[in-house]
Design an enzyme around this catalytic site. Structure first.
Site, PDB file in Angstrom:
ATOM      1  CD  GLU A 118      -3.343  -1.113   1.594  1.00  0.00           C
ATOM      2  OE1 GLU A 118      -3.765   0.336   2.432  1.00  0.00           O
ATOM      3  OE2 GLU A 118      -3.838  -1.940   1.144  1.00  0.00           O
ATOM      4  CB  SER A 158       9.005   3.809   4.242  1.00  0.00           C
ATOM      5  OG  SER A 158       8.385   3.145   5.560  1.00  0.00           O
TER       6      SER A 158
END
Ligand code: CAA
Length: 384
Positions: free
Chosen positions: A363, A366
């Protein structure tokens, strides 16, 4: 901003906590070993209204807010992160996208079975050569009368093998870059869709991750979600909500690892006393507790903004970034506190450590969260 939880939110949290620890947790270790899909867990989640949590009651959902939802998701992740990721994609990206972009007919047709758990959802955006940059995807959907004909391959699809309904993105206009992407609702029984082999993963082993292959897959016009060209926006909006969910999963796994480490440190004796008496260990515990609390507040803050209809893209990315990096530090420290035992499958902490690893990746990595946050900092100085 106050984070006093409402009675309803506290009730959801306490109900899901009891359920997840009594029913889901006991089989999590075995599922990790066998990779068996948690169909029975999903059935129980559906019975408790946890598969259509933010779907309004008129479509068979629980009508909960995002705060209630992320509290529930964190509790499920505490018990079994594999079950939690299936619940997360299903609720945040699949149900919410249909709720926000679906026609009345699509909502009627799909939200009820999704909320009832008779249909499990998946989201297919990523491709072999389009991960962080989905605008360069090459799957194509060409209009043919009352159908679209979809060709392409999607990769790393959570619940790819077991989902009954998949939200798939594809280019309907190759000239248009991200504005040429559209979104489709594809049913499992569509003969034009094949499931590739499952990934053999380091963690989240009971959640199936597979390629989906589309060969002349005919999708009726009425199963296009949103307008042609809306696909990128639909995916990004879905991911905004989904990223708060990944923060919740991170929080749940971190809390489980933390509780295990505290318990172990109070039982394990070395040098004539429990290791919990050593200051070196107590400082580790203090840092872990502080990081978990910070992640909890970021998660609640993003969920609260979403519930109030405010912009929350940047806050969702902050919550996801911090919580997913936090859980990797916390599970590593929890394993360290367990010493040699932490490196064995006798204790659940090694599973927490492996499960946590993907949270900084899926998703949006970082690095992508930092792109989103820094873009907002430079574009929207109000939040500086
Ligand atoms: N909400 C609505 N629209 C948005 C948006 C959002 N949060 N973010 C961007 N957009 C829109 C913009 O308004 C813009 O639209 P217009 O051109 O019409 O104005 C368009 O999208 C492009 O925006 P940007 O120029 O900001 O896009 P970009 O290409 O520079 O950056 C990105 C986009 C943030 C890098 C994005 O590509 C991204 O998030 N990448 C990561 C993808 C990702 O998270 N993949 C995860 C796969 S799914 C998964 O893992 C699920 C699972 O199974 C667990």
């Amino acid at each position: 901003m106050s984070f006093k939880l409402t009675e309803e939110q506290l009730m959801i949290q306490s109900m899901v906590r009891d359920f997840a620890r009594e029913v889901i947790a006991p089989t999590a270790m075995e599922r990790d070993r066998t990779t068996e899909f948690p169909a029975d867990n999903l059935k129980r989640l559906a019975e408790l209204g946890l598969l259509g949590m933010m779907v309004p009651p008129e479509y068979g959902g629980a009508g909960a807010d995002t705060v209630g939802y992320v509290l529930a998701l964190a509790e499920v992740a505490y018990a079994c992160a594999s079950t939690a990721v299936i619940m997360s994609v299903h609720n945040s990206i699949v149900c919410e996208s249909i709720l926000h972009y679906g026609t009345a007919e699509q909502k009627d047709r799909y939200l009820k079975p999704l909320a009832a758990g008779t249909l499990i959802g998946a989201f297919a955006l990523t491709e072999p050569n389009a991960g962080s940059d989905p605008s360069r995807q090459t799957s194509k959907a060409i209009r043919d009368g009352d159908f679209y004909v979809l060709n392409g391959r999607k990769r790393f699809i959570t619940t790819g093998r077991n989902a009954g309904l998949i939200i798939v993105t594809a280019k309907t206009n190759e000239e248009m870059y991200h504005r040429g992407i559209s979104t489709f609702l594809v049913k499992r029984d569509n003969p034009g869709m094949k499931v590739g082999p499952l990934e053999d993963k380091m963690g989240l082993r009971a959640s199936d991750t597979a390629d989906l292959i589309f060969e002349d897959c005919r999708i009726p016009l009425e199963d296009r979600l949103g307008q042609e060209g809306d696909g990128f926006k639909i995916a990004m909006t879905g991911l905004d909500g989904g990223r708060i969910g990944i923060a919740a999963q991170s929080l749940g796994v971190a809390q489980a690892a933390f509780d295990a480490a505290v318990r172990y440190s109070q039982e394990r004796e070395q040098f004539g006393q429990t290791i919990s008496k050593f200051q070196g260990l107590r400082w580790m515990i203090a840092d872990m507790a502080t990081e978990i609390e910070a992640a909890r507040l970021l998660m609640l803050s993003a969920a609260h903004l979403k519930d109030n209809g405010e912009r929350y893209t940047s806050q969702a990315s902050m919550a996801k970034l911090f919580a997913s990096e936090m859980v990797n530090r916390v599970t590593a420290q929890a394993l360290q506190i367990h010493g040699g035992y932490g490196f064995t499958k006798e204790y659940p902490v090694e599973r927490y450590y492996r499960d946590a690893r993907v949270f900084t990746i899926y998703e949006g990595t970082s690095e992508i969260q930092r792109v989103v946050i820094s873009n907002h900092v430079f574009k929207d100085k109000r939040r500086l």
